[in-house]
Design an enzyme around this catalytic site. Sequence first.
Site, PDB file in Angstrom:
ATOM      1  N   CYS A  50      31.934 -19.847  17.224  1.00 24.68           N
ATOM      2  CA  CYS A  50      31.539 -20.808  17.912  1.00 24.68           C
ATOM      3  C   CYS A  50      32.970 -21.485  18.649  1.00 24.68           C
ATOM      4  CB  CYS A  50      31.884 -22.441  16.868  1.00 24.68           C
ATOM      5  SG  CYS A  50      32.689 -22.148  15.166  1.00 24.68           S
ATOM      6  N   ARG A  52      35.890 -18.307  19.955  1.00 25.36           N
ATOM      7  CA  ARG A  52      36.158 -17.453  20.113  1.00 25.36           C
ATOM      8  C   ARG A  52      35.181 -16.621  20.731  1.00 25.36           C
ATOM      9  NH1 ARG A  52      40.255 -16.002  17.817  1.00 25.36           N
ATOM     10  NH2 ARG A  52      40.857 -17.919  16.541  1.00 25.36           N
ATOM     11  N   SER A 194      25.265 -22.752   8.140  1.00 30.33           N
ATOM     12  CA  SER A 194      24.236 -23.942   7.658  1.00 30.33           C
ATOM     13  C   SER A 194      24.557 -23.904   6.391  1.00 30.33           C
ATOM     14  CB  SER A 194      22.943 -23.636   7.818  1.00 30.33           C
ATOM     15  OG  SER A 194      22.698 -23.876   9.412  1.00 30.33           O
TER      16      SER A 194
END
Length: 434
Positions: A50, A52, A194
């Site tokens: 998210c 790199r 999650s």
Amino acid sequence: MTVLVVGLSHRSAPVAMLERAAASGDDLVKLLHEVHDSTHVAETLIVSTCNRVEVYAVVDKFHGGVSDISELLARHAGVTLDELSRHLYVHYEDRAVQHAFSVACGLESMVVGESQILGQMRQAFRLAQAEGTVGRDLHELIQQALRVGKRAHAETGVDKAGASLVSVGLTIAEGHLGELSGRRALVVGAGAMSGLAVATLARAGIGEIIVANRTFDRARRLAEGAEAPARAIELADLTAALAEADLVISCTGATGLVIAAEQVPHASHRRFFLDLALPHDVDPAVGALPGVALAGLDDLRTAEEAAQALGPRAVEAVRRIVADEVAAFLSAARAAAVAPTVVALRSKAAEVVEAELARLAGRLPGLDDRDRAEIAQTVRRVVDKLLHAPTVRVKELASAPGGDTYAAALRELFDLDPKAPEAVARPDIEGSAS
């Protein structure tokens, strides 16, 4: 062949550019093979998270490798090379090793010390291994990087000093909602992030956790493993769940929006949305709805400073570990690089000895077996003693920077076949990520 890293991260690029460059699923496999099949690349793996996107590659030429990889990343992102280049960073040889170790330890993460990157690097390695794009050099580099990351966490506790992205997001949520204990949370997605969200929410004392996912069984398994009251729902029931939730955390791997503004019903209570996905899951218009606050990755950019404030000693200790491990890895690599030349030298010496002994046997056919064995042992002993000091010394010298010149000198002085050391140095590598 040397290691090259070309990438962009939260430090060098805005989220919008990271979203364009991010790769997953079939797109990631396609990009992996495109890089591997390019002119100057022998091995490659891609770490896409998210915050790199990094290409690790073994290349035969620096400029050619950088050019190949940069052009492919730009094409994948759908931007011009000029647009992308201003956000790219490049690490080569020793600095590439240092960067890989630093990334594995969480030093380069948005939240310093976070441990999720270890799993992401391991996943990237396994994919590259399954696709046949990784070989000996990257195998050794990534395996050692994973070991260094584990060591840093075990010895310094930096993974505890640096809060996770979810923890930082919950701190922001508390500023909007107040006390989180007893509230209802909705987690959209059932992947690694999650799972981290569910665990963090449980520790925060959330009253109930609802897990929604496209595959219901995965949502159910995640809910069943929660250490708090939790239940799973079908993604078709998402709109109703959005009306009930005080806090929504979305972190799917979808390529488009998962939560549109029109899906969020009006409610009398305040609500907070935390979008940890790349590309974004939540329509930015959600943040403009009455009583709703929305935070994304851009809002977490100060998390690094917060983590360092929590654990500056741990961070400094990790930096020392990285420095020590890089020095040891490079020293071992340089020493290993000269070993095939030493093997080739000893092999050539053995061939010379055997040829001379065979010629002696032809000239003196009357020698009995005992005398012939004694002569052979003496000649071999002389050669071993002559070669011992220089071969030991060249291994010692090779462990220092520039040590490869000593191997080159040996090959030149003794007229060694340059292919012989290469054959010894590059056996097929089999293995899996630890």
